[in-house]
Design an enzyme around this catalytic site. Structure first.
Site, PDB file in Angstrom:
ATOM      1  N   ARG A  53     -30.591   5.225 -14.156  1.00 15.59           N
ATOM      2  CA  ARG A  53     -29.589   5.086 -15.203  1.00 15.59           C
ATOM      3  C   ARG A  53     -30.038   3.984 -16.146  1.00 15.59           C
ATOM      4  O   ARG A  53     -30.998   3.265 -15.848  1.00 15.59           O
ATOM      5  CB  ARG A  53     -28.169   4.857 -14.663  1.00 15.59           C
ATOM      6  CG  ARG A  53     -27.974   4.187 -13.364  1.00 15.59           C
ATOM      7  CD  ARG A  53     -28.136   2.674 -13.332  1.00 15.59           C
ATOM      8  NE  ARG A  53     -27.536   1.995 -14.445  1.00 15.59           N
ATOM      9  CZ  ARG A  53     -28.059   0.938 -15.016  1.00 15.59           C
ATOM     10  NH1 ARG A  53     -29.193   0.397 -14.579  1.00 15.59           N
ATOM     11  NH2 ARG A  53     -27.463   0.338 -16.021  1.00 15.59           N
ATOM     12  N   GLY A  54     -29.312   3.879 -17.258  1.00 16.74           N
ATOM     13  CA  GLY A  54     -29.761   2.981 -18.324  1.00 16.74           C
ATOM     14  C   GLY A  54     -30.503   3.836 -19.348  1.00 16.74           C
ATOM     15  O   GLY A  54     -31.363   4.653 -18.976  1.00 16.74           O
ATOM     16  N   ALA A  55     -30.143   3.663 -20.628  1.00 17.39           N
ATOM     17  CA  ALA A  55     -30.617   4.584 -21.667  1.00 17.39           C
ATOM     18  C   ALA A  55     -32.141   4.747 -21.707  1.00 17.39           C
ATOM     19  O   ALA A  55     -32.651   5.872 -21.626  1.00 17.39           O
ATOM     20  CB  ALA A  55     -30.058   4.138 -23.017  1.00 17.39           C
ATOM     21  N   ARG A  90     -26.977  13.489 -19.814  1.00 20.96           N
ATOM     22  CA  ARG A  90     -26.082  12.392 -20.224  1.00 20.96           C
ATOM     23  C   ARG A  90     -26.075  12.369 -21.753  1.00 20.96           C
ATOM     24  O   ARG A  90     -27.111  12.103 -22.372  1.00 20.96           O
ATOM     25  CB  ARG A  90     -26.547  11.041 -19.653  1.00 20.96           C
ATOM     26  CG  ARG A  90     -26.418  10.958 -18.134  1.00 20.96           C
ATOM     27  CD  ARG A  90     -26.419   9.524 -17.630  1.00 20.96           C
ATOM     28  NE  ARG A  90     -25.124   8.897 -17.755  1.00 20.96           N
ATOM     29  CZ  ARG A  90     -24.898   7.623 -17.424  1.00 20.96           C
ATOM     30  NH1 ARG A  90     -25.877   6.859 -16.985  1.00 20.96           N
ATOM     31  NH2 ARG A  90     -23.680   7.111 -17.545  1.00 20.96           N
ATOM     32  N   GLN A 189     -22.519  -1.665 -11.060  1.00 22.11           N
ATOM     33  CA  GLN A 189     -23.893  -1.897 -11.501  1.00 22.11           C
ATOM     34  C   GLN A 189     -24.205  -3.382 -11.697  1.00 22.11           C
ATOM     35  O   GLN A 189     -25.288  -3.837 -11.361  1.00 22.11           O
ATOM     36  CB  GLN A 189     -24.158  -1.152 -12.825  1.00 22.11           C
ATOM     37  CG  GLN A 189     -24.311   0.362 -12.701  1.00 22.11           C
ATOM     38  CD  GLN A 189     -23.021   1.112 -12.928  1.00 22.11           C
ATOM     39  OE1 GLN A 189     -21.995   0.741 -12.366  1.00 22.11           O
ATOM     40  NE2 GLN A 189     -23.047   2.165 -13.723  1.00 22.11           N
ATOM     41  N   ASP A 230     -26.491   2.139 -25.692  1.00 20.87           N
ATOM     42  CA  ASP A 230     -26.881   3.525 -25.416  1.00 20.87           C
ATOM     43  C   ASP A 230     -27.156   4.300 -26.692  1.00 20.87           C
ATOM     44  O   ASP A 230     -27.885   5.276 -26.693  1.00 20.87           O
ATOM     45  CB  ASP A 230     -25.795   4.231 -24.603  1.00 20.87           C
ATOM     46  CG  ASP A 230     -25.881   3.777 -23.162  1.00 20.87           C
ATOM     47  OD1 ASP A 230     -25.414   2.658 -22.875  1.00 20.87           O
ATOM     48  OD2 ASP A 230     -26.462   4.521 -22.345  1.00 20.87           O
ATOM     49  N   ASN A 240     -22.002   1.394 -25.865  1.00 24.33           N
ATOM     50  CA  ASN A 240     -22.544   0.810 -24.621  1.00 24.33           C
ATOM     51  C   ASN A 240     -21.497   1.000 -23.530  1.00 24.33           C
ATOM     52  O   ASN A 240     -20.390   1.504 -23.780  1.00 24.33           O
ATOM     53  CB  ASN A 240     -22.897  -0.672 -24.827  1.00 24.33           C
ATOM     54  CG  ASN A 240     -23.712  -1.229 -23.670  1.00 24.33           C
ATOM     55  OD1 ASN A 240     -24.702  -0.636 -23.249  1.00 24.33           O
ATOM     56  ND2 ASN A 240     -23.291  -2.350 -23.104  1.00 24.33           N
ATOM     57  N   LYS A 241     -21.842   0.563 -22.340  1.00 18.15           N
ATOM     58  CA  LYS A 241     -20.977   0.745 -21.175  1.00 18.15           C
ATOM     59  C   LYS A 241     -19.520   0.424 -21.481  1.00 18.15           C
ATOM     60  O   LYS A 241     -19.232  -0.571 -22.156  1.00 18.15           O
ATOM     61  CB  LYS A 241     -21.474  -0.196 -20.069  1.00 18.15           C
ATOM     62  CG  LYS A 241     -20.842   0.065 -18.748  1.00 18.15           C
ATOM     63  CD  LYS A 241     -21.422   1.304 -18.181  1.00 18.15           C
ATOM     64  CE  LYS A 241     -20.654   1.859 -17.039  1.00 18.15           C
ATOM     65  NZ  LYS A 241     -21.176   3.208 -16.705  1.00 18.15           N
TER      66      LYS A 241
HETATM   67  O1  MRU Z   1     -23.690   4.193 -17.002  1.00 21.44           O
HETATM   68  P1  MRU Z   1     -24.920   3.345 -17.052  1.00 21.44           P
HETATM   69  O2  MRU Z   1     -25.081   2.464 -15.865  1.00 21.44           O
HETATM   70  O3  MRU Z   1     -26.161   4.172 -17.344  1.00 21.44           O
HETATM   71  O4  MRU Z   1     -24.688   2.408 -18.313  1.00 21.44           O
HETATM   72  C1  MRU Z   1     -25.738   1.586 -18.722  1.00 21.44           C
HETATM   73  C2  MRU Z   1     -25.475   0.843 -19.964  1.00 21.44           C
HETATM   74  O5  MRU Z   1     -24.466   0.994 -20.610  1.00 21.44           O
HETATM   75  C3  MRU Z   1     -26.566  -0.027 -20.473  1.00 21.44           C
HETATM   76  O6  MRU Z   1     -26.065  -1.172 -21.065  1.00 21.44           O
HETATM   77  C4  MRU Z   1     -27.346   0.773 -21.529  1.00 21.44           C
HETATM   78  O7  MRU Z   1     -27.731   2.029 -21.022  1.00 21.44           O
HETATM   79  C5  MRU Z   1     -28.510   0.034 -22.015  1.00 21.44           C
HETATM   80  S1  MRU Z   1     -29.768  -0.078 -20.808  1.00 21.44           S
HETATM   81  C6  MRU Z   1     -31.023  -1.012 -21.418  1.00 21.44           C
END
Ligand code: MRU
Length: 339
Positions: A53-55, A90, A189, A230, A240-241
């Site tokens: 996970r993470g963009a 996603r 997370q 994201d 973002n999250k």
């Molecule tokens: O749902 P997640 O854990 O994938 O969410 C992650 C985030 O929102 C991060 O801040 C984002 O993807 C940037 S990662 C460098």
């Protein structure tokens, strides 16, 4: 401040066996378990279930999934269908669609070219994170007490991290004092991943549940906020999250700088405003259940928008590897696009 351990890289390619290797983020911090995936659908599932996970990290994983499929004999038509399934895994993180598009341009080439492209996506992302780290650290005060949200670290990228790249760079320069990590759902997370990777590097970290930040800001315990993204729209609005927007409002109220750190692959000038960013809705069960246990009464449902949008007006600066953008954000992004 680093322990001299191997840099953390959560997505790798096993060239000898033609498999995508992912550090299973659902198992951390208890277990460092590596998955070895052979099909695109296994990678799609890993992305949907947050094993990766993470963009930027899901973009890297998608690149390797397509290279793997090509090396295992998939032709352009099969790859195009696989690309669609990956992109749909996603919807908010634009890095995923961006990486798939980049790979798609190679579908007619020999499989080795796809693997080279996937490696390039990974290497460029890590290099971008290091540059973002250096540029972002310059913005932070000495003795910085930094709040971050969820995990925008090495685990969420090819390596080093975006928001945590800024943190790492600041601590490497002796500038940082403490990192506060918001826990976030669905599997905590911040508490599990951000705390794990910072602790691994010897960087002091304190975990917060998501509602604590305001109180700490009111008491003067937080000097700045650094988060990942994201997707960043042409206006500079930032997805973002979920919970990030609330932090930005709090930061503005307390006159605390709010920084967004993201590679250029997160900037999507084709998305006009934050309102045009698709927001992923995840299953109710990911909120009403925690670690396999139901925590809300049976029959009660939850909402789970996984991301929110912070308007550009609340963003002090966006830090990319191409440079730092401040208000007017739209103009700054357009200027960086020309580089
Ligand atoms: O749902 P997640 O854990 O994938 O969410 C992650 C985030 O929102 C991060 O801040 C984002 O993807 C940037 S990662 C460098």
């Amino acid at each position: 401040m680093t322990t001299g351990r191997e840099p953390l890289r959560p997505v790798l390619y096993d060239d000898a066996a033609d498999r995508v290797r992912l550090l299973d983020q659902r198992r951390l911090p208890d277990e460092e378990r590596w998955l070895a995936l052979e099909t695109v659908d296994e990678v799609v599932d890993a992305i949907k279930t947050l094993a990766v996970r993470g963009a930027p990290a899901i973009g890297v994983a998608a690149g390797y999934a397509l290279a793997c499929a090509a090396r295992r004999g998939a032709g352009p038509r099969e790859l195009a269908a696989a690309a669609e399934r990956l992109t749909g895994a996603r919807p908010t993180a634009v890095n995923l669609a961006w990486a798939v598009r980049r790979m798609s341009a190679r579908f007619a080439d020999e499989p080795a070219a796809l693997l080279r492209e996937a490696h390039a996506i990974r290497d460029e992302d890590e290099a971008a994170c290091r540059r973002i780290g250096a540029l972002g650290a310059e913005l932070l005060p000495r003795e910085a007490q930094i709040l971050t949200h969820c995990n925008a670290g090495a685990l969420a990228t090819a390596g080093y991290g975006t928001a945590l790249g800024v943190v790492r760079s600041a601590f490497e320069q002796g500038k940082g004092r403490m990192v506060f990590a918001d826990e976030t759902r669905p599997f905590l997370q911040g508490a599990r991943l951000t705390a794990w990777e910072l602790h691994r590097d010897g960087i002091p970290v304190t975990v917060l549940t998501d509602g604590m930040a305001g109180w700490l800001m009111q008491r003067g315990e937080i000097g700045c906020v650094v988060v990942g993204a994201d997707r960043i729209a042409a206006t500079g609005d930032v997805a973002n999250k979920i919970g990030t927007y609330a932090l930005a409002v709090l930061a503005a109220h307390h006159r605390i700088p709010f920084y967004v750190a993201a590679p250029w692959s997160t900037v999507d000038l084709a998305t006009a405003t934050g309102g045009d960013i698709p927001i992923e809705e995840r299953a109710s069960d990911e909120v009403v259940m925690l670690a396999g246990q139901r925590i809300a009464p049976a029959g009660v449902k939850a909402r789970y928008p996984a991301f929110d949008v912070t308007p550009a007006a609340l963003v002090t600066a966006i830090v990319t590897e191409r440079g730092v953008v401040r208000a007017p954000h739209a103009e700054g992004l357009r200027a960086l696009a020309r580089l």
